[in-house]
Design an enzyme around this catalytic site. Structure first.
Site, mmCIF file in Angstrom:
data_model
loop_
_atom_site.group_PDB
_atom_site.id
_atom_site.type_symbol
_atom_site.label_atom_id
_atom_site.label_comp_id
_atom_site.label_asym_id
_atom_site.label_seq_id
_atom_site.Cartn_x
_atom_site.Cartn_y
_atom_site.Cartn_z
ATOM 1 N N ARG A 36 0.825 -1.209 0.000
ATOM 2 C CA ARG A 36 0.000 0.000 0.000
ATOM 3 C C ARG A 36 0.864 1.267 0.000
ATOM 4 O O ARG A 36 0.464 2.280 -0.570
ATOM 5 C CB ARG A 36 -0.932 0.008 1.211
ATOM 6 N N LYS A 198 -20.546 -17.374 0.866
ATOM 7 C CA LYS A 198 -21.951 -17.229 1.248
ATOM 8 C C LYS A 198 -22.738 -16.281 0.360
ATOM 9 O O LYS A 198 -22.228 -15.252 -0.075
ATOM 10 C CB LYS A 198 -22.027 -16.684 2.672
ATOM 11 N N GLY A 355 -10.540 -9.829 -1.149
ATOM 12 C CA GLY A 355 -9.362 -10.371 -0.469
ATOM 13 C C GLY A 355 -8.988 -11.764 -0.950
ATOM 14 O O GLY A 355 -7.856 -12.007 -1.392
ATOM 15 N N GLY A 378 -13.426 -3.708 0.839
ATOM 16 C CA GLY A 378 -14.794 -3.248 1.100
ATOM 17 C C GLY A 378 -15.273 -2.202 0.108
ATOM 18 O O GLY A 378 -16.428 -2.249 -0.340
#
Ligand code: ADP
Ligand code: MG
Length: 397
Positions: A36, A198, A355, A378
């Protein structure tokens, strides 16, 4: 594009408040992965090249709105210095007030200031106007280069953008352009691959994608839920049996929108959730009661490959199987390799994020060939869900 870039700004002699994401992993006070930090270098170098003085604003970890040495950005200074060799980097003990003002006043041309963790201020996560004003008072221009923090309306990502002339940094610009090419104004047909564990965590994602893409490939554990929704037994597989009705609603919505859904036609099953567990390949409707589905089979991969070949754009989130366990990474690897080859050949624009997805594409040695890999987590998912990102919206005004 509705937002400005560094190319649109006059930075000569200006103090440039630059929101970056350098929330890197640290162990025992040492940065263990500087990716990063390396990614913000082009923005910092361009600001200096245009005669500006970069003052970095960043959060680090989750302190509770007050100073905490465990979350001090001082720990990333050595890694920041290594990424920007030959530059003087001045550290300020606070992101506002006297320490910040003193550091900015001491800057010579070519110097960089790193301000202490914005989350040491209780107003940061509240998007507090007074905190934003105190930050804005330090500089002349605001640059947001933290796409990965843009899904949060915080003082340093949202409120401050309204107080100064604002633009996107290079990393933000690259990310927004890639996402625009993948889903905003893509070349059609578009295929989305959604996999992972999920359905419940990706409902908004599926709901948005079926209205935007021509083909939706559903894989991984969430495909099992869709099989259940069609009355197909899945044995001991990971599946959310209480989400069957929701899955049927998504299928109906897809039909209405003209989005073709692709579910597994064959499956790889095992009795144990572990690497090299004895496995067999069966038709999708033949999972034994005591087995679990851990991957898609070769016929499914062949179908996915055909879809990729018929499309011009691919957007991918979520592996097709339990990719951490060999050989249940086979479908993910094969599909990723095909996408990589089509991209290399100039036939496909391919964008991926998430991720585990990034980890899976790296394992498959496919990541380097993809058009763009988002590491934003996110923010990438919320963007794929069609939600406005406050940090980006604030730049658009
Ligand atoms: P991302 O982080 O890219 O958004 P997810 O976290 O949604 O992806 O999903 C990744 C996880 O899904 C992995 O840990 C993988 O093992 C798991 N998974 C995929 N397919 C299956 C399956 N058939 N059974 C159990 N777990 C699965
Ligand atoms: Mg994950």
């Amino acid at each position: 594009m509705a937002w400005k870039t560094l190319d649109d700004m006059d930075l000569t002699g200006k103090v440039v408040l630059t929101r970056v994401d350098i929330n890197v992993p640290v162990e025992n006070g040492h940065v263990t992965d500087a990716t990063r930090i390396e990614k913000i270098v082009p923005t910092v170098v361009d600001i200096i090249g245009k005669g500006g003085k970069p003052v970095l604003l960043a959060h680090f970890g989750r302190p509770k709105g007050k100073p905490d040495p465990e979350f001090s950005l001082r720990q990333v200074l050595p890694a920041l210095r290594a990424a920007l060799p030959g530059r003087k980097i001045i550290f300020a003990e606070d992101c506002i007030g006297a320490p910040a003002k003193t550091a900015v006043a001491a800057m010579q041309r070519g110097d960089i200031v790193l301000l202490e963790n914005t989350r040491f201020q209780p107003g940061e996560e509240k998007n507090d106007a007074a905190l934003a004003a105190a930050m804005a008072a330090l500089g002349d221009v605001y640059v947001n280069d933290a796409f990965s923090a843009a899904h949060r309306a915080h003082a340093s990502t949202e409120a401050i953008a309204h107080l100064l002339p604002a633009c996107a940094g290079r990393l933000m610009e690259a990310e927004l352009k890639a996402l625009e090419a993948a889903l905003g104004r893509p070349q059609r047909p578009v295929v989305a691959v959604v996999g992972g564990a999920k359905v419940s965590t990706k409902l908004d994602l599926l709901g948005n994608l079926v209205t935007k893409v021509n083909h939706l490939v559903i894989g991984g554990g969430m495909a099992n839920t869709f099989l259940v929704a069609q009355g197909i037994p899945v044995g001991k597989s990971l599946a959310e049996r209480d989400m069957a009705e929701t899955a049927r609603e998504i299928l109906t919505k897809a039909r209405a929108a003209g989005c073709a859904i692709h579910l597994p036609v064959d499956i790889v099953v095992a009795r144990e959730f572990k690497a090299h567990a004895a496995s067999e390949t069966l038709p999708a409707n033949a999972c034994p009661e005591d087995a679990m589905i851990l991957d898609a089979g070769p016929q499914t991969v062949a179908e996915i490959t055909r879809v990729f070949e018929s499309c011009k754009t691919l957007i991918w989130n979520g592996p097709l199987g339990a990719f951490e366990l060999e050989p249940f990474d086979a479908a993910t690897n094969a599909a990723a390799a095909r996408a990589a080859a089509l991209t290399r050949a100039g036939r496909l624009v391919s964008v991926a994020g998430g991720g585990d997805t990034v980890a899976a594409l790296n394992r498959a040695h496919a990541a380097a060939d993809f058009t763009y890999i988002s590491t934003a987590g996110g923010a990438f998912l919320e963007w794929m869900e069609g939600k406005p990102l406050p940090g980006v919206v604030a730049l658009e005004e």
